[in-house]
Design an enzyme around this catalytic site. Sequence first.
Site, PDB file in Angstrom:
ATOM      1  N   HIS A   1      14.748  -0.566  19.596  1.00  0.00           N
ATOM      2  CA  HIS A   1      16.168  -0.805  19.857  1.00  0.00           C
ATOM      3  C   HIS A   1      16.990   0.113  18.940  1.00  0.00           C
ATOM      4  O   HIS A   1      16.620   0.339  17.782  1.00  0.00           O
ATOM      5  CB  HIS A   1      16.517  -2.272  19.600  1.00  0.00           C
ATOM      6  CG  HIS A   1      17.887  -2.611  20.089  1.00  0.00           C
ATOM      7  ND1 HIS A   1      19.018  -2.290  19.375  1.00  0.00           N
ATOM      8  CD2 HIS A   1      18.311  -3.196  21.232  1.00  0.00           C
ATOM      9  CE1 HIS A   1      20.082  -2.674  20.064  1.00  0.00           C
ATOM     10  NE2 HIS A   1      19.682  -3.223  21.193  1.00  0.00           N
TER      11      HIS A   1
ATOM     12  N   SER B   1      26.604  -3.076  27.110  1.00  0.00           N
ATOM     13  CA  SER B   1      27.807  -3.720  27.655  1.00  0.00           C
ATOM     14  C   SER B   1      27.666  -4.082  29.137  1.00  0.00           C
ATOM     15  O   SER B   1      28.646  -4.024  29.886  1.00  0.00           O
ATOM     16  CB  SER B   1      29.046  -2.853  27.415  1.00  0.00           C
ATOM     17  OG  SER B   1      29.244  -2.662  26.027  1.00  0.00           O
TER      18      SER B   1
ATOM     19  N   ASN C   1      18.932 -10.212  24.883  1.00  0.00           N
ATOM     20  CA  ASN C   1      18.653  -9.896  23.486  1.00  0.00           C
ATOM     21  C   ASN C   1      19.700 -10.603  22.635  1.00  0.00           C
ATOM     22  O   ASN C   1      20.849 -10.173  22.566  1.00  0.00           O
ATOM     23  CB  ASN C   1      18.725  -8.367  23.307  1.00  0.00           C
ATOM     24  CG  ASN C   1      18.605  -7.945  21.859  1.00  0.00           C
ATOM     25  OD1 ASN C   1      18.255  -8.743  20.994  1.00  0.00           O
ATOM     26  ND2 ASN C   1      18.900  -6.674  21.590  1.00  0.00           N
TER      27      ASN C   1
ATOM     28  N   GLY D   1      27.377  -2.854  22.693  1.00  0.00           N
ATOM     29  CA  GLY D   1      28.334  -3.661  21.939  1.00  0.00           C
ATOM     30  C   GLY D   1      29.733  -3.074  21.868  1.00  0.00           C
ATOM     31  O   GLY D   1      30.576  -3.551  21.115  1.00  0.00           O
TER      32      GLY D   1
ATOM     33  N   GLU E   1      19.543  -0.317  17.261  1.00  0.00           N
ATOM     34  CA  GLU E   1      19.945  -0.907  15.976  1.00  0.00           C
ATOM     35  C   GLU E   1      18.801  -0.839  14.964  1.00  0.00           C
ATOM     36  O   GLU E   1      19.027  -0.689  13.763  1.00  0.00           O
ATOM     37  CB  GLU E   1      20.427  -2.354  16.194  1.00  0.00           C
ATOM     38  CG  GLU E   1      21.798  -2.373  16.870  1.00  0.00           C
ATOM     39  CD  GLU E   1      22.081  -3.598  17.724  1.00  0.00           C
ATOM     40  OE1 GLU E   1      21.394  -4.620  17.593  1.00  0.00           O
ATOM     41  OE2 GLU E   1      23.007  -3.512  18.561  1.00  0.00           O
TER      42      GLU E   1
ATOM     43  N   GLU F   1      19.290   2.421  27.111  1.00  0.00           N
ATOM     44  CA  GLU F   1      20.488   1.868  26.493  1.00  0.00           C
ATOM     45  C   GLU F   1      21.248   2.990  25.799  1.00  0.00           C
ATOM     46  O   GLU F   1      20.939   3.324  24.637  1.00  0.00           O
ATOM     47  CB  GLU F   1      20.105   0.813  25.449  1.00  0.00           C
ATOM     48  CG  GLU F   1      19.352  -0.364  26.034  1.00  0.00           C
ATOM     49  CD  GLU F   1      19.541  -1.609  25.185  1.00  0.00           C
ATOM     50  OE1 GLU F   1      20.021  -2.605  25.727  1.00  0.00           O
ATOM     51  OE2 GLU F   1      19.238  -1.579  23.986  1.00  0.00           O
TER      52      GLU F   1
ATOM     53  N   LYS G   1      19.862 -10.878  19.506  1.00  0.00           N
ATOM     54  CA  LYS G   1      20.103 -10.211  18.210  1.00  0.00           C
ATOM     55  C   LYS G   1      20.125 -11.257  17.081  1.00  0.00           C
ATOM     56  O   LYS G   1      19.434 -12.281  17.180  1.00  0.00           O
ATOM     57  CB  LYS G   1      21.389  -9.379  18.260  1.00  0.00           C
ATOM     58  CG  LYS G   1      21.390  -8.428  19.465  1.00  0.00           C
ATOM     59  CD  LYS G   1      22.438  -7.370  19.404  1.00  0.00           C
ATOM     60  CE  LYS G   1      22.346  -6.519  20.669  1.00  0.00           C
ATOM     61  NZ  LYS G   1      23.226  -5.351  20.643  1.00  0.00           N
TER      62      LYS G   1
HETATM   63  P1  PGA Z   1      25.306  -5.332  24.529  1.00  0.00           P
HETATM   64  O1  PGA Z   1      23.873  -5.048  23.830  1.00  0.00           O
HETATM   65  O2  PGA Z   1      25.013  -5.890  25.892  1.00  0.00           O
HETATM   66  O3  PGA Z   1      25.977  -6.295  23.632  1.00  0.00           O
HETATM   67  O4  PGA Z   1      26.001  -4.001  24.619  1.00  0.00           O
HETATM   68  C1  PGA Z   1      22.797  -4.580  24.571  1.00  0.00           C
HETATM   69  C2  PGA Z   1      21.617  -4.391  23.674  1.00  0.00           C
HETATM   70  O5  PGA Z   1      21.810  -4.010  22.509  1.00  0.00           O
HETATM   71  O6  PGA Z   1      20.464  -4.625  24.058  1.00  0.00           O
END
Ligand code: PGA
Length: 252
Positions: A97, A215, A10, A175, A99, A169, A12
């Site tokens: 997601h 992460s 992803n 993140g 976010e 997740e 982003k």
């Molecule tokens: P990250 O994000 O690996 O940077 O923690 C994962 C995601 O948001 O899909």
Amino acid sequence: MARKKIVAGNWKMNTTLKEAIALTDEILSSSELCADVQKILFPPFPFLTAVSEKTAARPDFFTGAQNCAAFSSGAYTGEVSVAMIASCGASHVLIGHSERRQYFSENASDLRIKTELALSQKLIPVFCIGEKMEERQAGNHFEIVKKQMHDSLFHLDENAFGSVIIAYEPVWAIGTGLTASPDQAQEMHHYIRTCIAERYGKTLSDSVSVLYGGSCNAQNAKGLFSCPDIDGGLIGGASLKATDFTQIIKSF
Ligand code: PGA
């Protein structure tokens, strides 16, 4: 049906067109092994066609959008429909997601509609679920995750649900550099499968791919992917570096 091993990236809101193409080229050239692992790249919308054209020649590579509109077409300035996404050569779409839930106030009913629209275009929804830190600390994490599936997915019939991929997740791990331990992740993945079995039966629940995200990186992927109910990862930060992403692909 055997579950698939999947590593999804992803990206982003990162990369320019030039960088997206360079990253795709690098990933394609460094991941020739592991044909049994499906790789799904989720670039930003404007680069979906360019990335899809590059991955099209590789049967183990797929592309997807990071979001889709909750409307099929029409006067919704700035929105991107599932038909547009499919016409760019994508086969998957991320839905729900954290976010999107957090910054764009997407609720369970929006996500239900998006899932139905995606399926109507034969796009595979990669549906994200996961609890916040305070919910885990209060001991509500199982309940939250079950409710997220119940509210947006469990109205689907067996056939439709069977094409959904789930991404667990935990919001506190996204993140942040904090990863769920393999034990914590396995415990939740097993629970997710139990909820699916209660609703759709064991055969279907055994065939659904459940990815871990938050992460996940080249160092911890092996420990996570060796858990029996973890079928791969949805990778954010570490998917922007071809060497790290390739290392993760090789972690099964
Ligand atoms: P990250 O994000 O690996 O940077 O923690 C994962 C995601 O948001 O899909």
